[in-house]
Scaffold this motif. Structure first.
Motif, PDB file in Angstrom:
ATOM      1  N   ILE A  15       0.843  -1.214   0.000  1.00 37.84           N
ATOM      2  CA  ILE A  15       0.000   0.000   0.000  1.00 37.84           C
ATOM      3  C   ILE A  15       0.868   1.250   0.000  1.00 37.84           C
ATOM      4  CG2 ILE A  15      -1.719   1.325   1.284  1.00 37.84           C
ATOM      5  CD1 ILE A  15      -2.923  -1.272   2.264  1.00 37.84           C
ATOM      6  N   LEU A  16       1.890   1.217   0.867  1.00 38.55           N
ATOM      7  CA  LEU A  16       2.722   2.419   0.990  1.00 38.55           C
ATOM      8  C   LEU A  16       3.500   2.736  -0.291  1.00 38.55           C
ATOM      9  CD1 LEU A  16       4.095   2.342   4.648  1.00 38.55           C
ATOM     10  CD2 LEU A  16       2.136   3.580   3.711  1.00 38.55           C
ATOM     11  N   GLY A 167      -8.933   5.496 -12.068  1.00 43.17           N
ATOM     12  CA  GLY A 167      -7.805   4.610 -12.314  1.00 43.17           C
ATOM     13  C   GLY A 167      -6.439   5.121 -11.893  1.00 43.17           C
ATOM     14  N   VAL A 168      -6.414   6.100 -10.994  1.00 45.49           N
ATOM     15  CA  VAL A 168      -5.121   6.526 -10.454  1.00 45.49           C
ATOM     16  C   VAL A 168      -4.718   5.529  -9.375  1.00 45.49           C
ATOM     17  CG1 VAL A 168      -3.856   8.326  -9.222  1.00 45.49           C
ATOM     18  CG2 VAL A 168      -5.591   8.957 -10.921  1.00 45.49           C
ATOM     19  N   SER A 169      -3.499   5.056  -9.458  1.00 51.86           N
ATOM     20  CA  SER A 169      -3.101   4.014  -8.515  1.00 51.86           C
ATOM     21  C   SER A 169      -2.565   4.624  -7.225  1.00 51.86           C
ATOM     22  CB  SER A 169      -2.049   3.122  -9.176  1.00 51.86           C
ATOM     23  OG  SER A 169      -1.809   2.021  -8.349  1.00 51.86           O
ATOM     24  N   GLU A 170      -3.491   5.219  -6.453  1.00 56.14           N
ATOM     25  CA  GLU A 170      -3.098   5.774  -5.155  1.00 56.14           C
ATOM     26  C   GLU A 170      -3.415   4.739  -4.076  1.00 56.14           C
ATOM     27  OE1 GLU A 170      -6.623   5.515  -4.946  1.00 56.14           O
ATOM     28  OE2 GLU A 170      -6.145   6.828  -3.231  1.00 56.14           O
ATOM     29  N   ILE A 171      -3.328   5.087  -2.819  1.00 56.60           N
ATOM     30  CA  ILE A 171      -3.378   4.047  -1.781  1.00 56.60           C
ATOM     31  C   ILE A 171      -4.731   3.343  -1.682  1.00 56.60           C
ATOM     32  CG2 ILE A 171      -1.432   4.914  -0.394  1.00 56.60           C
ATOM     33  CD1 ILE A 171      -3.367   6.257   1.484  1.00 56.60           C
ATOM     34  N   THR A 172      -5.813   4.056  -1.939  1.00 59.51           N
ATOM     35  CA  THR A 172      -7.124   3.406  -1.877  1.00 59.51           C
ATOM     36  C   THR A 172      -7.268   2.362  -3.004  1.00 59.51           C
ATOM     37  OG1 THR A 172      -8.142   5.315  -0.841  1.00 59.51           O
ATOM     38  CG2 THR A 172      -9.634   3.760  -1.919  1.00 59.51           C
ATOM     39  N   ALA A 173      -6.827   2.750  -4.181  1.00 61.95           N
ATOM     40  CA  ALA A 173      -6.883   1.817  -5.311  1.00 61.95           C
ATOM     41  C   ALA A 173      -6.050   0.568  -5.012  1.00 61.95           C
ATOM     42  CB  ALA A 173      -6.367   2.509  -6.580  1.00 61.95           C
ATOM     43  N   ARG A 174      -4.897   0.829  -4.419  1.00 59.62           N
ATOM     44  CA  ARG A 174      -4.000  -0.274  -4.086  1.00 59.62           C
ATOM     45  C   ARG A 174      -4.649  -1.209  -3.059  1.00 59.62           C
ATOM     46  NH1 ARG A 174       1.560  -0.577  -5.331  1.00 59.62           N
ATOM     47  NH2 ARG A 174       1.158   1.119  -6.770  1.00 59.62           N
ATOM     48  N   ALA A 175      -5.290  -0.619  -2.063  1.00 61.58           N
ATOM     49  CA  ALA A 175      -5.930  -1.422  -1.019  1.00 61.58           C
ATOM     50  C   ALA A 175      -7.070  -2.255  -1.602  1.00 61.58           C
ATOM     51  CB  ALA A 175      -6.450  -0.512   0.096  1.00 61.58           C
ATOM     52  N   GLU A 176      -7.831  -1.621  -2.470  1.00 64.09           N
ATOM     53  CA  GLU A 176      -8.963  -2.336  -3.070  1.00 64.09           C
ATOM     54  C   GLU A 176      -8.462  -3.538  -3.881  1.00 64.09           C
ATOM     55  OE1 GLU A 176     -12.451  -2.771  -5.961  1.00 64.09           O
ATOM     56  OE2 GLU A 176     -10.343  -2.451  -6.378  1.00 64.09           O
ATOM     57  N   LYS A 177      -7.337  -3.314  -4.543  1.00 68.06           N
ATOM     58  CA  LYS A 177      -6.759  -4.379  -5.351  1.00 68.06           C
ATOM     59  C   LYS A 177      -6.309  -5.550  -4.463  1.00 68.06           C
ATOM     60  CE  LYS A 177      -3.038  -4.727  -8.583  1.00 68.06           C
ATOM     61  NZ  LYS A 177      -1.877  -3.921  -8.998  1.00 68.06           N
ATOM     62  N   ILE A 178      -5.683  -5.200  -3.339  1.00 66.27           N
ATOM     63  CA  ILE A 178      -5.264  -6.246  -2.399  1.00 66.27           C
ATOM     64  C   ILE A 178      -6.481  -7.005  -1.882  1.00 66.27           C
ATOM     65  CG2 ILE A 178      -4.215  -6.678  -0.127  1.00 66.27           C
ATOM     66  CD1 ILE A 178      -2.417  -4.185  -0.714  1.00 66.27           C
ATOM     67  N   GLY A 179      -7.554  -6.279  -1.606  1.00 67.53           N
ATOM     68  CA  GLY A 179      -8.788  -6.910  -1.146  1.00 67.53           C
ATOM     69  C   GLY A 179      -9.323  -7.902  -2.169  1.00 67.53           C
ATOM     70  N   ASN A 180      -9.280  -7.505  -3.411  1.00 68.66           N
ATOM     71  CA  ASN A 180      -9.801  -8.361  -4.468  1.00 68.66           C
ATOM     72  C   ASN A 180      -9.002  -9.648  -4.643  1.00 68.66           C
ATOM     73  OD1 ASN A 180     -12.093  -7.014  -5.237  1.00 68.66           O
ATOM     74  ND2 ASN A 180     -10.985  -5.648  -6.636  1.00 68.66           N
ATOM     75  N   LEU A 190      -9.378  -1.643   7.039  1.00 71.32           N
ATOM     76  CA  LEU A 190      -9.000  -1.194   8.376  1.00 71.32           C
ATOM     77  C   LEU A 190      -7.575  -0.629   8.333  1.00 71.32           C
ATOM     78  CD1 LEU A 190      -9.740  -0.925  11.360  1.00 71.32           C
ATOM     79  CD2 LEU A 190      -8.823  -3.228  11.739  1.00 71.32           C
ATOM     80  N   LEU A 191      -6.710  -1.366   7.669  1.00 68.44           N
ATOM     81  CA  LEU A 191      -5.322  -0.919   7.540  1.00 68.44           C
ATOM     82  C   LEU A 191      -5.259   0.423   6.815  1.00 68.44           C
ATOM     83  CD1 LEU A 191      -2.284  -1.405   7.836  1.00 68.44           C
ATOM     84  CD2 LEU A 191      -2.357  -2.764   5.727  1.00 68.44           C
ATOM     85  N   LEU A 192      -6.058   0.519   5.737  1.00 66.07           N
ATOM     86  CA  LEU A 192      -6.084   1.765   4.963  1.00 66.07           C
ATOM     87  C   LEU A 192      -6.570   2.934   5.831  1.00 66.07           C
ATOM     88  CD1 LEU A 192      -5.712   3.041   2.140  1.00 66.07           C
ATOM     89  CD2 LEU A 192      -8.131   2.544   1.711  1.00 66.07           C
ATOM     90  N   ALA A 193      -7.603   2.644   6.629  1.00 68.47           N
ATOM     91  CA  ALA A 193      -8.143   3.688   7.508  1.00 68.47           C
ATOM     92  C   ALA A 193      -7.072   4.163   8.490  1.00 68.47           C
ATOM     93  CB  ALA A 193      -9.365   3.171   8.267  1.00 68.47           C
ATOM     94  N   VAL A 194      -6.315   3.190   9.030  1.00 72.86           N
ATOM     95  CA  VAL A 194      -5.250   3.548   9.967  1.00 72.86           C
ATOM     96  C   VAL A 194      -4.221   4.462   9.286  1.00 72.86           C
ATOM     97  CG1 VAL A 194      -3.294   2.636  11.299  1.00 72.86           C
ATOM     98  CG2 VAL A 194      -5.537   1.509  11.429  1.00 72.86           C
ATOM     99  N   ILE A 195      -3.897   4.115   8.047  1.00 75.01           N
ATOM    100  CA  ILE A 195      -2.921   4.940   7.310  1.00 75.01           C
ATOM    101  C   ILE A 195      -3.440   6.369   7.139  1.00 75.01           C
ATOM    102  CG2 ILE A 195      -1.770   5.276   5.074  1.00 75.01           C
ATOM    103  CD1 ILE A 195      -1.723   2.161   4.832  1.00 75.01           C
ATOM    104  N   TYR A 196      -4.723   6.508   6.734  1.00 80.88           N
ATOM    105  CA  TYR A 196      -5.282   7.855   6.566  1.00 80.88           C
ATOM    106  C   TYR A 196      -5.289   8.631   7.876  1.00 80.88           C
ATOM    107  CZ  TYR A 196      -6.857   7.439   1.694  1.00 80.88           C
ATOM    108  OH  TYR A 196      -6.902   7.333   0.333  1.00 80.88           O
ATOM    109  N   VAL A 197      -5.641   7.949   8.958  1.00 87.17           N
ATOM    110  CA  VAL A 197      -5.684   8.641  10.255  1.00 87.17           C
ATOM    111  C   VAL A 197      -4.289   9.143  10.639  1.00 87.17           C
ATOM    112  CG1 VAL A 197      -5.987   8.318  12.740  1.00 87.17           C
ATOM    113  CG2 VAL A 197      -7.742   7.513  11.164  1.00 87.17           C
ATOM    114  N   ILE A 198      -3.298   8.296  10.405  1.00 89.08           N
ATOM    115  CA  ILE A 198      -1.939   8.720  10.743  1.00 89.08           C
ATOM    116  C   ILE A 198      -1.516   9.912   9.877  1.00 89.08           C
ATOM    117  CG2 ILE A 198       0.497   8.027  10.665  1.00 89.08           C
ATOM    118  CD1 ILE A 198      -0.478   5.185  11.511  1.00 89.08           C
ATOM    119  N   LEU A 199      -1.812   9.837   8.579  1.00 87.02           N
ATOM    120  CA  LEU A 199      -1.448  10.939   7.671  1.00 87.02           C
ATOM    121  C   LEU A 199      -2.123  12.245   8.071  1.00 87.02           C
ATOM    122  CD1 LEU A 199      -1.595   9.252   4.131  1.00 87.02           C
ATOM    123  CD2 LEU A 199       0.449   9.880   5.444  1.00 87.02           C
TER     124      LEU A 199
END
Lengths: 221, 246
Positions: A15-16, A167-180, A190-199
Motif C-alpha cells: 500500500i505504501l 484509475g489513479v493508482s493511489e493508496i485506496t486503489a492499491r488497497a482495493e486491489k489487495i482486497g480483491n 481497516l489498515l487503509l483507515a489507519v494509514i489515513y488517520v496517521i497521515l
C-alpha cells in the motif's frame, strides 16, 4: 488482532508503495487550490463587477457540484472537445479546482475579519490599496485562515481517494486491489483507515505548529 | 507668505445629510490648532477630508500650495500624517516594525536605516524599551504613542490628530498629551480634534469651534475659553465643564 497485525506487516509495503502518488496528488492539488483560491478571493473582494461575477460564479459552480462529477467531467467529458488528460493530471485538476472554491471562501472570510482600521492606517501613511493589502491585510488574514485551512488540507488529503474512480493508482486503489486478491476486505480497509488517520494526524500536528509559530505575540487565539 | 496648509470651502455629505457645509481653515508652519465642538458637528469628517481618507464633495486642500488630488494622494499622505482615535497599529508587527514598514515600503529605506530611524522616533515618544512589543502587549496610551512615532517617522509637514485620547482611560491620556505638547513645542504643525482643554490652553495657537458643519469661531485659546463669542460655544464649554457661570 494478531491476524490483522500479520496482515498489516505483509501488505503495508504494497500500500505504501502508492503513498507518493497520494501525497503528490494532494500537495499539487493544495498548491493549485491555494493559488487559484487566493486569486478568486481577491476577485470577490476587490474585483470590478465582471471579475466579481466570474469569481462568484466559479465558487458557486465548484462548491455546488460533487467533486466526483467534476473529475468525471474533466477526465471523461473533456476528451470529447479534444482535451485529453491522463488520470493523475485529471484528478489533480479536479481536486485542485474544487479546493480553490473552498479556499477562496476561507481567504475571503479571513481578509474580511481583519479590522478595517488596518487598511485605513496603511492608506493613511501613503500606501496604495495594493500595498496595504500585501503588507498589512494579507499577513494578518493568512494567520487567521490557518485553522480553516488545516481542515481543508485534511479534507483534500482524504479526497485524493476519489482518484481511484478514474484509475489513479493511489493508496485506496492499491488497497482495493489487495482486497480483491486476498478477499480480506475487513483487514485491508481497516489498515487503509489507519494509514489515513496517521497521515491526517501528522498534517494536523504540523499545521498546529505553524499556527503557534506564526501567532502574533500577545494575541490569544 | 502662503500658508502651509489651506483648507478651502470643504463640503461633504453622507447620503442626504450634509456634514460639512463649506469649511475653511489654514495653518502656518509650526502652528497648532485644536478643533472643538459637540459630537456630530463634522470635526472628524473634516480631518479625514484633509488627507482624503474621505474625499470631500467639493472644496480644496492645499499643502504648500500643492492641491491634494486623487492622483497625488498617496504621496501627499506621507506629508499629511494622521493619528487615529483607536490607534490602528498594525497588529501583526512589533512597535518598531509598525514604524519601519512605511519607511521600507514607501521610502525604500534599508533595513538598518529604517530600524535606526524607528528607534529614534520611539525614543522621542518615550518607548525605547517597548520596541519589540506587539500592539496587544501595549497599553492604550503606549499604542497611541507608537502610532504618533509611526506618523513622525514619515517626516510629515502636518500631523492630523483625530481625538487621540478619546479611546484612552483617563489615567493614560496624560502621557499622550505630553508627547503632543512636546511636538508642538518643537515646532510641529498640528491640527488636532480633541476635547483636551489643558492641551489646547498650553499648546494651541488657536481653537477652532465647529458647530453644525460650520466653523463658528476661531480664537486664541485664552480668549476662546474665557470669552467665547457665540452662544453655542458657551453652551459647549459649560457642557464639558469649562464654562463660567453666566
Amino acid at each position: 488482532m494478531t491476524d490483522f497485525l500479520s496482515f498489516a506487516v505483509e501488505y503495508l509495503p504494497e500500500i505504501l508503495a502508492a503513498l507518493p502518488v497520494t501525497l503528490g496528488l494532494w500537495v499539487l492539488a493544495m498548491i493549485l487550490g491555494f493559488t487559484l483560491g487566493l486569486l478568486l478571493a481577491t476577485g470577490r473582494l476587490y474585483g470590478n463587477r465582471v471579475v466579481y461575477g466570474l469569481s462568484t460564479a466559479y465558487v458557486e459552480i465548484f462548491r455546488g457540484t460533487p467533486m466526483l462529477v467534476q473529475m468525471f467531467f474533466i477526465y471523461l467529458g473533456l476528451p470529447e472537445i479534444g482535451i485529453v488528460l491522463d488520470p493523475f493530471l485529471a484528478a489533480f485538476v479536479a481536486i485542485g479546482m474544487n479546493s480553490a472554491a473552498y479556499q477562496a471562501e476561507y481567504f475571503r472570510g479571513a481578509v474580511r475579519s481583519v479590522p478595517p482600521g488596518q487598511m485605513m492606517a496603511a492608506r493613511a501613511i501613503g500606501m496604495t490599496r495594493m500595498e496595504g493589502f500585501r503588507s498589512i491585510v494579507l499577513p494578518q488574514a493568512m494567520r487567521r485562515v490557518i485553522p480553516q485551512w488545516t481542515n481543508e488540507a485534511i479534507l483534500e488529503l482524504k479526497y485524493t481517494s476519489i482518484a481511484y474512480a478514474i484509475g489513479v493508482s493511489e493508496i485506496t486503489a492499491r488497497a482495493e486491489k489487495i482486497g480483491n486478491t486476498t478477499f480480506q476486505f475487513f483487514d485491508v480497509f481497516l489498515l487503509l483507515a489507519v494509514i489515513y488517520v496517521i497521515l491526517t494526524g501528522i498534517v494536523a500536528q504540523v499545521l498546529q505548529i505553524v499556527e503557534s509559530r506564526t501567532a502574533i505575540p500577545g494575541v490569544n487565539r | 507668505m502662503a500658508k502651509l496648509l489651506e483648507v478651502e470651502d470643504i463640503r461633504k455629505s453622507f447620503g442626504s445629510t450634509e456634514v460639512l457645509k463649506g469649511v475653511s481653515l489654514s495653518l502656518d508652519r509650526g502652528e497648532t490648532k485644536v478643533i472643538m465642538g459637540s459630537s456630530g458637528t463634522g470635526k472628524s469628517t473634516l480631518l479625514r477630508c484633509v488627507n482624503r481618507l474621505d474625499p470631500a464633495d467639493s472644496g480644496h486642500v492645499r499643502l504648500d500650495g500643492e492641491e491634494v488630488t486623487d492622483a497625488n494622494v498617496n504621496r501627499m499622505r506621507q506629508r499629511i500624517a494622521f493619528v487615529f482615535q483607536d490607534f490602528n497599529l498594525f497588529l501583526h508587527l512589533s512597535a518598531r516594525d509598525n514604524i519601519t514598514i512605511g519607511l521600507r515600503k514607501l521610502r525604500k529605506m534599508s533595513k538598518a536605516d529604517a530600524r535606526q530611524r524607528a528607534d529614534r522616533e520611539l525614543d522621542r515618544v518615550g518607548l525605547s524599551d517597548r520596541a519589540d512589543n506587539y500592539p496587544s502587549q501595549l497599553s492604550g496610551g503606549q499604542q497611541q504613542r507608537v502610532s504618533i512615532a509611526r506618523a513622525l517617522a514619515m517626516d510629515p509637514d502636518v500631523l492630523l490628530f483625530d481625538e487621540p485620547t478619546s479611546a484612552l482611560d483617563p489615567e493614560l491620556t496624560g502621557e499622550v498629551v505630553s508627547v503632543m505638547q512636546s511636538l508642538a513645542r518643537d515646532g510641529m504643525t498640528m491640527l488636532v480634534v480633541s476635547h483636551e482643554v489643558g492641551f489646547a490652553r498650553r499648546a494651541a495657537d488657536a481653537v477652532i469651534f465647529m458647530d453644525g458643519g460650520h466653523v463658528l469661531e476661531e480664537a486664541p485659546p485664552k480668549e476662546f475659553f474665557s470669552a467665547p463669542k457665540h452662544d453655542r460655544a458657551r453652551q459647549f464649554l459649560t457642557a464639558i465643564g469649562e464654562g463660567e457661570a453666566a
